[in-house]
Write a protein that holds these residues in place. Structure first.
Motif, mmCIF file in Angstrom:
data_model
loop_
_atom_site.group_PDB
_atom_site.id
_atom_site.type_symbol
_atom_site.label_atom_id
_atom_site.label_comp_id
_atom_site.label_asym_id
_atom_site.label_seq_id
_atom_site.Cartn_x
_atom_site.Cartn_y
_atom_site.Cartn_z
ATOM 1 N N ALA A 110 -33.103 36.330 -57.989
ATOM 2 C CA ALA A 110 -32.770 37.576 -57.296
ATOM 3 C C ALA A 110 -32.312 37.272 -55.876
ATOM 4 N N MET A 111 -31.557 38.192 -55.317
ATOM 5 C CA MET A 111 -31.012 38.012 -53.973
ATOM 6 C C MET A 111 -31.342 39.235 -53.125
ATOM 7 N N GLY A 112 -31.684 38.998 -51.870
ATOM 8 C CA GLY A 112 -31.933 40.079 -50.924
ATOM 9 C C GLY A 112 -31.049 39.913 -49.708
ATOM 10 N N LEU A 113 -30.461 41.018 -49.239
ATOM 11 C CA LEU A 113 -29.520 40.955 -48.120
ATOM 12 C C LEU A 113 -29.800 42.079 -47.128
ATOM 13 N N ILE A 114 -29.632 41.766 -45.861
ATOM 14 C CA ILE A 114 -29.730 42.765 -44.783
ATOM 15 C C ILE A 114 -28.567 42.541 -43.833
ATOM 16 N N GLU A 115 -27.976 43.641 -43.376
ATOM 17 C CA GLU A 115 -26.882 43.567 -42.407
ATOM 18 C C GLU A 115 -27.191 44.528 -41.257
ATOM 19 N N ALA A 125 -35.129 40.278 -38.386
ATOM 20 C CA ALA A 125 -35.153 40.608 -39.817
ATOM 21 C C ALA A 125 -35.436 39.374 -40.651
ATOM 22 N N ALA A 126 -34.738 38.273 -40.361
ATOM 23 C CA ALA A 126 -34.926 37.043 -41.132
ATOM 24 C C ALA A 126 -36.357 36.539 -41.017
ATOM 25 N N LYS A 131 -41.554 35.742 -43.695
ATOM 26 C CA LYS A 131 -43.005 35.800 -43.529
ATOM 27 C C LYS A 131 -43.652 36.738 -44.536
ATOM 28 N N ALA A 132 -42.889 37.719 -45.002
ATOM 29 C CA ALA A 132 -43.456 38.751 -45.880
ATOM 30 C C ALA A 132 -43.556 38.313 -47.329
ATOM 31 N N ALA A 133 -42.714 37.377 -47.748
ATOM 32 C CA ALA A 133 -42.671 37.037 -49.168
ATOM 33 C C ALA A 133 -42.152 35.612 -49.351
ATOM 34 N N ASP A 134 -42.354 35.107 -50.554
ATOM 35 C CA ASP A 134 -41.924 33.753 -50.891
ATOM 36 C C ASP A 134 -40.440 33.775 -51.253
ATOM 37 N N VAL A 135 -39.609 33.810 -50.207
ATOM 38 C CA VAL A 135 -38.160 33.797 -50.400
ATOM 39 C C VAL A 135 -37.567 32.627 -49.613
ATOM 40 N N GLU A 136 -36.388 32.219 -50.055
ATOM 41 C CA GLU A 136 -35.676 31.116 -49.413
ATOM 42 C C GLU A 136 -34.445 31.651 -48.699
ATOM 43 N N LEU A 137 -34.274 31.258 -47.470
ATOM 44 C CA LEU A 137 -33.065 31.621 -46.734
ATOM 45 C C LEU A 137 -31.889 30.847 -47.318
ATOM 46 N N ALA A 165 -39.520 44.443 -45.571
ATOM 47 C CA ALA A 165 -40.090 43.966 -44.308
ATOM 48 C C ALA A 165 -39.004 43.755 -43.261
ATOM 49 N N GLY A 166 -37.863 43.230 -43.668
ATOM 50 C CA GLY A 166 -36.766 43.013 -42.732
ATOM 51 C C GLY A 166 -36.215 44.300 -42.174
ATOM 52 N N VAL A 167 -36.047 45.286 -43.039
ATOM 53 C CA VAL A 167 -35.558 46.596 -42.591
ATOM 54 C C VAL A 167 -36.547 47.226 -41.612
ATOM 55 N N LYS A 168 -37.822 47.166 -41.954
ATOM 56 C CA LYS A 168 -38.850 47.746 -41.083
ATOM 57 C C LYS A 168 -38.868 47.049 -39.719
ATOM 58 N N ALA A 169 -38.697 45.741 -39.721
ATOM 59 C CA ALA A 169 -38.719 44.984 -38.459
ATOM 60 C C ALA A 169 -37.583 45.419 -37.540
ATOM 61 N N VAL A 170 -36.398 45.599 -38.119
ATOM 62 C CA VAL A 170 -35.255 46.043 -37.317
ATOM 63 C C VAL A 170 -35.472 47.460 -36.804
ATOM 64 N N GLU A 171 -35.942 48.311 -37.683
ATOM 65 C CA GLU A 171 -36.176 49.705 -37.278
ATOM 66 C C GLU A 171 -37.274 49.804 -36.228
#
Length: 204
Positions: A110-115, A125-126, A131-137, A165-171
Motif C-alpha cells: 500500500a502507498m500513502g501520500l500527503i501534499e 508530516a513525514a 512515527k505513527a506507523a510502520d511505514v517506509e519513506l 497522523a501526517g494530516v493532523k500534524a500539518v493541521e
C-alpha cells in the motif's frame, strides 16, 4: 516510452502530484491502457498520459479524471483518438521509462501520500507519518510553487494511520493539506512514476 501516435492518447492534468498519482492508478486499473507519459510541468501542474484503443482510453480518462477530482483539483482531461506523429514526439519528451514488470511477483505494498505547501510542513508530516506507523519513506517531490509531497509505503492499515497522523500534524500547525491519499493496492505500473521521486535517486 516512445509514443508515435499509433494509438489513441488520453491525458489528465491536475494541481499537484497526489491527484495525478491517484488518477493514474485508476486509469491503469479501469481499462487496457499503457502509461506512456508523466510530467511535472511547473506552476504546480502535473500530467499523466496513457495510450490504447479509443474506447479503452475514453473509459480510462473518465475514471482517472473522476478520481483525481475527488482527491484534489483536476485542471484538464482529453482524449485524442488519432494524434499526429508530431504530437507523439512531444509526448515522448515526457515519456516514462518502460520496464518489464514482473506480474508474477509479490503485489506492491500500500502507498500513502500527503501534499502540502512548503518544506516546513511536509517535514512535519513525514516525521509524524513515520512515527505513527510502520511505514517506509519511498519518495519526496517539490512539485513547484511550494507544492511538496511525501510518499510512504507499508501495509494498508499502517499507511492509513500514517496519512491520518501526517494530516493532523500539518493541521496542528494551522497549515493546509492540499491532498492526501492511501492506495491499498497500487497498480504495478505506478512504479514507473514513483521511482522518479525515490529518495535514493534524490540523495547526493
Amino acid at each position: 516510452m516512445r509514443y508515435q501516435g499509433e494509438e489513441a492518447l488520453g491525458l489528465i492534468e491536475t494541481l499537484g502530484m497526489v491527484p495525478s498519482i491517484g488518477g493514474a492508478d485508476q486509469m491503469l486499473k479501469t481499462a487496457d491502457v499503457k502509461l506512456v507519459g508523466y510530467e511535472n510541468i511547473g506552476s504546480t501542474l502535473v500530467a499523466v498520459m496513457v495510450k490504447g484503443d479509443v474506447a479503452a482510453v475514453k473509459a480510462s480518462v473518465e475514471a482517472g479524471a473522476a478520481t483525481a477530482a475527488e482527491i484534489g483539483k483536476l485542471t484538464a482531461q482529453n482524449v485524442m483518438p488519432r494524434p499526429i506523429r508530431g504530437v507523439g514526439d512531444i509526448v515522448s519528451v515526457h515519456g516514462v521509462e518502460t520496464t518489464d514488470t514482473d506480474y508474477s511477483g509479490p503485489r506492491p505494498r500500500a502507498m500513502g501520500l500527503i501534499e502540502t505547501f512548503g518544506i516546513v510542513y511536509v517535514l512535519e508530516a513525514a516525521d509524524a507519518m513515520m512515527k505513527a506507523a510502520d511505514v517506509e519513506l519511498i519518495g519526496y517531490e517539490n512539485v513547484a510553487s511550494g507544492y511538496i509531497s511525501v510518499l510512504v509505503q507499508g501495509d494498508v492499515a499502517a499507511c492509513q494511520a500514517a496519512v491520518e497522523a501526517g494530516v493532523k500534524a500539518v493541521e496542528n500547525m494551522e497549515a493546509e493539506v492540499y491532498a492526501s491519499l492511501v492506495i491499498p493496492t497500487p497498480h504495478r505500473d505506478l512504479e514507473q512514476i514513483t521511482k522518479i521521486y525515490a529518495i535514493d535517486n534524490l540523495l547526493p
